[in-house]
Design a protein around this motif. Structure first.
Motif, PDB file in Angstrom:
ATOM      1  N   THR A 102      -7.080   0.183   0.223  1.00 54.46           N
ATOM      2  CA  THR A 102      -6.174  -0.718   0.925  1.00 54.46           C
ATOM      3  C   THR A 102      -5.965  -1.989   0.102  1.00 54.46           C
ATOM      4  N   ALA A 103      -4.815  -2.635   0.329  1.00 61.25           N
ATOM      5  CA  ALA A 103      -4.506  -3.896  -0.335  1.00 61.25           C
ATOM      6  C   ALA A 103      -3.753  -4.777   0.645  1.00 61.25           C
ATOM      7  N   PRO A 106      -4.029 -11.462   8.982  1.00 64.52           N
ATOM      8  CA  PRO A 106      -4.648 -11.629   7.653  1.00 64.52           C
ATOM      9  C   PRO A 106      -6.118 -11.261   7.624  1.00 64.52           C
ATOM     10  N   ALA A 107      -6.860 -11.594   8.665  1.00 66.76           N
ATOM     11  CA  ALA A 107      -8.292 -11.278   8.688  1.00 66.76           C
ATOM     12  C   ALA A 107      -8.513  -9.773   8.778  1.00 66.76           C
ATOM     13  N   ALA A 108      -7.701  -9.094   9.582  1.00 66.39           N
ATOM     14  CA  ALA A 108      -7.851  -7.647   9.727  1.00 66.39           C
ATOM     15  C   ALA A 108      -7.499  -6.927   8.434  1.00 66.39           C
ATOM     16  N   GLU A 109      -6.561  -7.470   7.678  1.00 68.02           N
ATOM     17  CA  GLU A 109      -6.192  -6.843   6.403  1.00 68.02           C
ATOM     18  C   GLU A 109      -7.365  -6.799   5.433  1.00 68.02           C
ATOM     19  N   ARG A 136      -1.517  -4.153   4.453  1.00 64.83           N
ATOM     20  CA  ARG A 136      -0.113  -3.953   4.076  1.00 64.83           C
ATOM     21  C   ARG A 136       0.070  -2.640   3.319  1.00 64.83           C
ATOM     22  N   TRP A 137      -0.837  -2.381   2.389  1.00 69.19           N
ATOM     23  CA  TRP A 137      -0.757  -1.170   1.572  1.00 69.19           C
ATOM     24  C   TRP A 137      -1.954  -0.275   1.860  1.00 69.19           C
ATOM     25  N   GLN A 138      -1.704   1.030   1.893  1.00 69.94           N
ATOM     26  CA  GLN A 138      -2.795   1.985   1.971  1.00 69.94           C
ATOM     27  C   GLN A 138      -2.453   3.208   1.118  1.00 69.94           C
ATOM     28  N   LEU A 139      -3.388   3.581   0.274  1.00 71.99           N
ATOM     29  CA  LEU A 139      -3.254   4.748  -0.593  1.00 71.99           C
ATOM     30  C   LEU A 139      -4.376   5.699  -0.228  1.00 71.99           C
ATOM     31  N   THR A 179       5.361  -2.581   7.515  1.00 71.54           N
ATOM     32  CA  THR A 179       6.273  -3.714   7.631  1.00 71.54           C
ATOM     33  C   THR A 179       5.853  -4.622   8.786  1.00 71.54           C
ATOM     34  N   GLY A 180       6.507  -5.762   8.911  1.00 72.72           N
ATOM     35  CA  GLY A 180       6.223  -6.669  10.011  1.00 72.72           C
ATOM     36  C   GLY A 180       5.030  -7.567   9.734  1.00 72.72           C
ATOM     37  N   ASP A 181       4.668  -8.339  10.742  1.00 73.60           N
ATOM     38  CA  ASP A 181       3.553  -9.279  10.617  1.00 73.60           C
ATOM     39  C   ASP A 181       2.219  -8.568  10.811  1.00 73.60           C
TER      40      ASP A 181
END
Length: 290
Positions: free
Chosen positions: A201-202, A174-177, A184-187, A169-171
């Motif tokens: 990751t997504a 974008p570049a690190a994602e 934001r998502w990790q499976l 959650t939270g901010d």
């Protein structure tokens, strides 16, 4: 009407691995590339063996990077502007089961055919088909449970505790994602999130339909075929390995039995081959007395 092929003969492996999220990669990228190449997407490669696939409008790009800078084997990005930064990004590392990547690319191919309103659709909470938490539903239906709450993190865990899906959650940066596991998502699957057996990751704006295609594949209770010599060592103690037995021949039908019996009977001689002196010939009549 031609006979349908028996799917048992198409199995590629000598063991079934269950649960499937412990199967590991198949070691080949062709199955996951096929849905996009089937749409005529452009394929290029460099001298190192890395493969790059581009959509015709250049708004979706895929990199299959066995010689990349890290273990991010699959990197797939969507673009609002072909010349701008990615709108969303997904990464599968080099140990992710190939079937999960194929589930994503299959959904991506379908979304691309429907247009940018689908393959660039941003998740929106409260909107049925775009609610990000819809991606978790296939896992919950297969008995995955909510993990203990942690600050800034929502997670569900498999019944055996060897796989999880996390939502931060939270901010976020974008570049690190797009370039790290801080997405934001990790499976992931394995003993711990710090050193997983595999991970995916997504980023924040990844379309929900694409995420759900992956979680649906992960949640499928059917095992995956693998060659035992190529499975990870940790699987031996965690996953269930069941030998894939050769297909048994089908049971004979009554008609098959009749044909087999008939084939063992001696063939009857044709009428033209019966000699005149045989017992089947009529005896000669006596001549008149003299």
């Amino acid at each position: 009407m031609s006979a349908q092929p028996d799917p048992r003969y198409d199995i590629d492996g000598d063991v079934y691995v269950s649960p499937r999220y412990l199967a590991g990669s198949t070691g080949t990228g062709d199955p996951a590339l096929a849905p996009l190449l089937g749409l005529g997407w452009d394929l290029q490669h460099d001298d190192l063996g890395n493969v790059y696939v581009n959509a015709p409008d250049r708004r979706v790009r895929l990199g299959y990077l066995p010689e990349g800078e890290d273990d991010g084997l699959w990197r797939i990005n969507g673009y609002l502007d072909p010349f701008g930064p990615p709108a969303w990004g997904v990464c599968f590392n080099d140990s992710t089961p190939t079937e999960f990547v194929r589930a994503f690319t299959t959904a991506l191919a379908s979304a691309y055919e429907q247009g940018p309103d689908v393959y660039l659709a941003r998740p929106v909470s409260g909107i049925d088909e775009h609610d990000p938490f819809l991606a978790v539903v296939p896992l919950l239906k297969q008995g995955w449970e909510f993990d203990r709450p942690r600050w800034g993190l929502f997670a569900v865990q498999s019944p055996d505790g060897l796989a999880a899906m996390e939502f931060t959650t939270g901010d976020l940066d974008p570049a690190a994602e797009l370039t790290t596991r801080d997405a934001r998502w990790q499976l992931w699957a394995g003993n711990s999130v710090e050193r997983p057996a595999w991970y995916a990751t997504a980023s924040t704006d990844t379309p929900v339909a694409l995420l759900t295609a992956v979680t649906r594949c992960v949640a499928d209770p059917a095992p995956l075929p693998r060659w035992r010599g190529e499975t990870f060592s940790y699987i031996e103690g965690m996953a269930r390995l069941t030998p894939i037995l050769p297909a048994e021949p089908p049971a004979p039908t009554p008609l098959d039995v009749q044909r087999a019996v008939a084939s063992r009977r001696p063939a009857a001689l044709p009428a033209s081959s019966v000699p005149r002196w045989s017992t089947t010939s009529r005896p000669a009549l006596p001549g008149p007395r003299r």
